[in-house]
Design an enzyme around this catalytic site. Structure first.
Site, PDB file in Angstrom:
ATOM      1  N   ARG A   1      11.847  -5.696   4.770  1.00 56.59           N
ATOM      2  CA  ARG A   1      11.586  -4.264   4.541  1.00 56.59           C
ATOM      3  C   ARG A   1      12.530  -3.381   5.366  1.00 56.59           C
ATOM      4  O   ARG A   1      12.820  -3.666   6.523  1.00 56.59           O
ATOM      5  CB  ARG A   1      10.152  -3.907   4.923  1.00 56.59           C
ATOM      6  CG  ARG A   1       9.912  -2.399   4.879  1.00 56.59           C
ATOM      7  CD  ARG A   1       8.467  -2.024   4.970  1.00 56.59           C
ATOM      8  NE  ARG A   1       7.837  -2.521   6.171  1.00 56.59           N
ATOM      9  CZ  ARG A   1       6.530  -2.477   6.373  1.00 56.59           C
ATOM     10  NH1 ARG A   1       5.733  -1.967   5.462  1.00 56.59           N
ATOM     11  NH2 ARG A   1       6.016  -2.947   7.481  1.00 56.59           N
TER      12      ARG A   1
ATOM     13  N   ARG B   1      11.237  -1.291  10.992  1.00 57.50           N
ATOM     14  CA  ARG B   1      10.128  -0.882  11.846  1.00 57.50           C
ATOM     15  C   ARG B   1      10.029  -1.802  13.056  1.00 57.50           C
ATOM     16  O   ARG B   1      10.257  -3.003  12.942  1.00 57.50           O
ATOM     17  CB  ARG B   1       8.805  -0.938  11.050  1.00 57.50           C
ATOM     18  CG  ARG B   1       8.514   0.349  10.340  1.00 57.50           C
ATOM     19  CD  ARG B   1       7.335   0.305   9.415  1.00 57.50           C
ATOM     20  NE  ARG B   1       6.128  -0.367   9.883  1.00 57.50           N
ATOM     21  CZ  ARG B   1       4.994  -0.394   9.198  1.00 57.50           C
ATOM     22  NH1 ARG B   1       4.904   0.241   8.039  1.00 57.50           N
ATOM     23  NH2 ARG B   1       3.944  -1.044   9.665  1.00 57.50           N
TER      24      ARG B   1
ATOM     25  N   ARG C   1       0.118  -9.460  13.496  1.00 50.56           N
ATOM     26  CA  ARG C   1      -0.558  -8.564  12.541  1.00 50.56           C
ATOM     27  C   ARG C   1      -1.251  -9.367  11.450  1.00 50.56           C
ATOM     28  O   ARG C   1      -2.378  -9.063  11.055  1.00 50.56           O
ATOM     29  CB  ARG C   1       0.459  -7.603  11.906  1.00 50.56           C
ATOM     30  CG  ARG C   1       1.005  -6.578  12.880  1.00 50.56           C
ATOM     31  CD  ARG C   1       2.315  -5.993  12.403  1.00 50.56           C
ATOM     32  NE  ARG C   1       2.190  -5.177  11.215  1.00 50.56           N
ATOM     33  CZ  ARG C   1       3.206  -4.907  10.387  1.00 50.56           C
ATOM     34  NH1 ARG C   1       4.409  -5.400  10.612  1.00 50.56           N
ATOM     35  NH2 ARG C   1       3.010  -4.156   9.342  1.00 50.56           N
TER      36      ARG C   1
ATOM     37  N   ARG D   1      -9.787   0.683   8.428  1.00 48.39           N
ATOM     38  CA  ARG D   1      -9.286  -0.643   8.800  1.00 48.39           C
ATOM     39  C   ARG D   1     -10.391  -1.547   9.326  1.00 48.39           C
ATOM     40  O   ARG D   1     -10.145  -2.705   9.623  1.00 48.39           O
ATOM     41  CB  ARG D   1      -8.277  -0.519   9.944  1.00 48.39           C
ATOM     42  CG  ARG D   1      -6.880  -0.124   9.578  1.00 48.39           C
ATOM     43  CD  ARG D   1      -6.174  -1.199   8.825  1.00 48.39           C
ATOM     44  NE  ARG D   1      -4.921  -1.636   9.392  1.00 48.39           N
ATOM     45  CZ  ARG D   1      -3.744  -1.075   9.155  1.00 48.39           C
ATOM     46  NH1 ARG D   1      -3.641   0.001   8.436  1.00 48.39           N
ATOM     47  NH2 ARG D   1      -2.662  -1.606   9.651  1.00 48.39           N
TER      48      ARG D   1
ATOM     49  N   LYS E   1       0.834  -1.216   0.000  1.00 44.61           N
ATOM     50  CA  LYS E   1       0.000   0.000   0.000  1.00 44.61           C
ATOM     51  C   LYS E   1       0.867   1.263   0.000  1.00 44.61           C
ATOM     52  O   LYS E   1       0.653   2.174  -0.787  1.00 44.61           O
ATOM     53  CB  LYS E   1      -0.920   0.019   1.239  1.00 44.61           C
ATOM     54  CG  LYS E   1      -1.819  -1.196   1.387  1.00 44.61           C
ATOM     55  CD  LYS E   1      -2.690  -1.122   2.631  1.00 44.61           C
ATOM     56  CE  LYS E   1      -1.943  -1.139   3.951  1.00 44.61           C
ATOM     57  NZ  LYS E   1      -1.222  -2.407   4.239  1.00 44.61           N
TER      58      LYS E   1
HETATM   59  P1  AP5 Z   1       4.841  -1.627   1.839  1.00 51.42           P
HETATM   60  O1  AP5 Z   1       4.513  -0.741   0.681  1.00 51.42           O
HETATM   61  O2  AP5 Z   1       5.594  -1.052   2.968  1.00 51.42           O
HETATM   62  O3  AP5 Z   1       3.513  -2.394   2.347  1.00 51.42           O
HETATM   63  P2  AP5 Z   1       2.274  -1.863   3.161  1.00 51.42           P
HETATM   64  O4  AP5 Z   1       1.063  -2.486   2.571  1.00 51.42           O
HETATM   65  O5  AP5 Z   1       2.309  -0.386   3.253  1.00 51.42           O
HETATM   66  O6  AP5 Z   1       2.564  -2.573   4.555  1.00 51.42           O
HETATM   67  P3  AP5 Z   1       2.504  -2.001   6.035  1.00 51.42           P
HETATM   68  O7  AP5 Z   1       3.270  -2.945   6.894  1.00 51.42           O
HETATM   69  O8  AP5 Z   1       2.908  -0.552   6.083  1.00 51.42           O
HETATM   70  O9  AP5 Z   1       0.995  -2.135   6.319  1.00 51.42           O
HETATM   71  P4  AP5 Z   1       0.311  -2.120   7.687  1.00 51.42           P
HETATM   72  O10 AP5 Z   1      -1.061  -1.984   7.242  1.00 51.42           O
HETATM   73  O11 AP5 Z   1       0.602  -3.246   8.568  1.00 51.42           O
HETATM   74  O12 AP5 Z   1       1.041  -0.885   8.439  1.00 51.42           O
HETATM   75  P5  AP5 Z   1       0.555   0.573   8.775  1.00 51.42           P
HETATM   76  O13 AP5 Z   1       1.751   1.426   8.799  1.00 51.42           O
HETATM   77  O14 AP5 Z   1      -0.600   0.971   7.973  1.00 51.42           O
HETATM   78  O15 AP5 Z   1       5.643  -2.875   1.220  1.00 51.42           O
HETATM   79  C1  AP5 Z   1       6.141  -3.901   2.078  1.00 51.42           C
HETATM   80  C2  AP5 Z   1       7.495  -4.396   1.552  1.00 51.42           C
HETATM   81  O16 AP5 Z   1       7.284  -5.058   0.298  1.00 51.42           O
HETATM   82  C3  AP5 Z   1       8.509  -3.279   1.264  1.00 51.42           C
HETATM   83  O17 AP5 Z   1       9.778  -3.747   1.615  1.00 51.42           O
HETATM   84  C4  AP5 Z   1       8.395  -3.033  -0.250  1.00 51.42           C
HETATM   85  O18 AP5 Z   1       9.621  -2.573  -0.804  1.00 51.42           O
HETATM   86  C5  AP5 Z   1       8.042  -4.433  -0.744  1.00 51.42           C
HETATM   87  N1  AP5 Z   1       7.164  -4.437  -1.912  1.00 51.42           N
HETATM   88  C6  AP5 Z   1       6.108  -3.598  -2.162  1.00 51.42           C
HETATM   89  N2  AP5 Z   1       5.494  -3.940  -3.322  1.00 51.42           N
HETATM   90  C7  AP5 Z   1       6.180  -5.017  -3.811  1.00 51.42           C
HETATM   91  C8  AP5 Z   1       6.017  -5.813  -4.989  1.00 51.42           C
HETATM   92  N3  AP5 Z   1       5.040  -5.581  -5.876  1.00 51.42           N
HETATM   93  N4  AP5 Z   1       6.877  -6.834  -5.171  1.00 51.42           N
HETATM   94  C9  AP5 Z   1       7.877  -7.098  -4.264  1.00 51.42           C
HETATM   95  N5  AP5 Z   1       8.089  -6.356  -3.139  1.00 51.42           N
HETATM   96  C10 AP5 Z   1       7.239  -5.330  -2.910  1.00 51.42           C
HETATM   97  O19 AP5 Z   1       0.032   0.364  10.272  1.00 51.42           O
HETATM   98  C11 AP5 Z   1       0.921   0.048  11.314  1.00 51.42           C
HETATM   99  C12 AP5 Z   1       0.141  -0.073  12.613  1.00 51.42           C
HETATM  100  O20 AP5 Z   1      -0.471   1.196  12.933  1.00 51.42           O
HETATM  101  C13 AP5 Z   1      -1.016  -1.081  12.593  1.00 51.42           C
HETATM  102  O21 AP5 Z   1      -0.587  -2.397  12.873  1.00 51.42           O
HETATM  103  C14 AP5 Z   1      -1.897  -0.506  13.699  1.00 51.42           C
HETATM  104  O22 AP5 Z   1      -1.356  -0.822  14.974  1.00 51.42           O
HETATM  105  C15 AP5 Z   1      -1.751   0.992  13.487  1.00 51.42           C
HETATM  106  N6  AP5 Z   1      -2.764   1.508  12.547  1.00 51.42           N
HETATM  107  C16 AP5 Z   1      -2.540   2.067  11.325  1.00 51.42           C
HETATM  108  N7  AP5 Z   1      -3.684   2.424  10.746  1.00 51.42           N
HETATM  109  C17 AP5 Z   1      -4.677   2.104  11.603  1.00 51.42           C
HETATM  110  C18 AP5 Z   1      -6.083   2.220  11.566  1.00 51.42           C
HETATM  111  N8  AP5 Z   1      -6.723   2.746  10.503  1.00 51.42           N
HETATM  112  N9  AP5 Z   1      -6.796   1.751  12.633  1.00 51.42           N
HETATM  113  C19 AP5 Z   1      -6.183   1.254  13.712  1.00 51.42           C
HETATM  114  N10 AP5 Z   1      -4.835   1.087  13.818  1.00 51.42           N
HETATM  115  C20 AP5 Z   1      -4.090   1.526  12.762  1.00 51.42           C
HETATM  116 MG    MG Z   2       2.623   0.983   4.823  1.00 43.88          MG
END
Ligand code: AP5
Ligand code: MG
Length: 237
Positions: free
Chosen positions: A141, A174, A185, A102, A27
């Protein structure tokens, strides 16, 4: 960059795009590219929480307790923070939402807030990736310390090992990418993701995207889909 070019949107029209997917689906990677091509900000609740943790604010302290265990932060905190961000002047034309909504209550709160502005979610792009690949992506990552730019040690490495291509800051892992937190997760957050997918399937804006392809192939499909939206203003490469 988005702020320096002329908008192709009609006055008063918002474009709101939601990127959905499991942790590690890509994402943030795709949102960073789309924000440049569409000229609307990338709004990621995870990034907002990580900034609050760095600042040591009350929201950051509370969010950290949940994030480090791999749990969602409570809606009372998350919804208010996200809606306040959408009030900022740079989001007047819309936003690319990453990591929000979410769960169904968050999706309904977003719908209500957008309806107050005469708007709605235009597209929910659901990036689908199998579990074993999600683990591989999260485990390898690295993000940059200063701005959170995203890399992967195999599939998306920086030009110079350990250093961000874009701002030169050091790359770090991270806190929630430790193996035990990745497991929580990926098991604990998928039911609420399914609620959100169902919600947007019901409202008719959902598109399923095969996320098991190279980054640029996925970007191409996302942009082709978004280009159909009236006033989306996709900029040529
Ligand atoms: P990346 O682009 O970083 O993936 P992502 O989908 O953004 O993954 P996240 O871990 O950031 O998602 P998340 O939803 O767990 O975390 P968030 O920060 O939102 O890509 C991942 C890796 O793959 C990278 O190394 C990239 O280079 C590689 N890659 C990408 N595309 C690729 C491809 N096509 N092929 C190969 N490699 C590829 O949330 C973190 C925490 O915050 C949550 O756990 C929760 O505690 C809290 N939180 C956030 N939002 C909310 C909410 N709305 N409600 C409640 N809690 C929340
Ligand atoms: Mg992300």
């Amino acid at each position: 960059m988005g702020s320096t070019r002329q908008s192709r949107r009609f006055a008063g029209e918002m474009t709101v795009i939601v990127l959905l997917g499991a942790p590690g689906a890509g994402k943030g990677t795709q949102a960073a590219i789309l924000t440049d091509r569409l000229g609307i900000p990338h709004v990621a609740t995870g990034d907002l929480f990580r900034a609050a943790v760095r600042d040591g604010s009350a929201i950051g302290l509370e969010a950290r307790r949940h994030m480090e265990r791999g749990h969602l932060v409570p809606d009372e905190i998350t919804i208010g923070m996200l809606l306040a961000r959408l009030e900022a002047p740079d989001a007047i034309d819309g936003a690319i939402l990453d990591g929000f909504p979410r769960n169904r209550p968050q999706a309904e709160a977003l719908d209500a807030a957008l309806a107050d502005r005469g708007s709605q979610v235009d597209r929910a792009l659901h990036i689908q990736v199998p579990l074993d690949e999600l683990v591989r992506r999260l485990s390898g990552r690295w993000i940059c310390r200063d701005a959170g730019h995203v890399y992967h040690e195999e599939s998306n490495p920086p030009r110079v090992s350990g250093v961000c291509d874009l701002d030169g800051s050091p790359l770090i892992q991270r806190d929630d990418d430790r193996p035990e937190t990745i497991r929580v997760r990926l098991t604990g957050q998928l039911d609420s993701l399914a609620q959100v997918v169902d919600h947007y399937r019901e409202t008719g804006v959902l598109r399923d995207i095969d996320g098991l392809r190279p980054i640029d192939a996925i970007t191409h499909e996302l942009l082709a889909d978004v280009a159909e939206l009236p006033g989306a203003g996709v900029q040529p490469w």
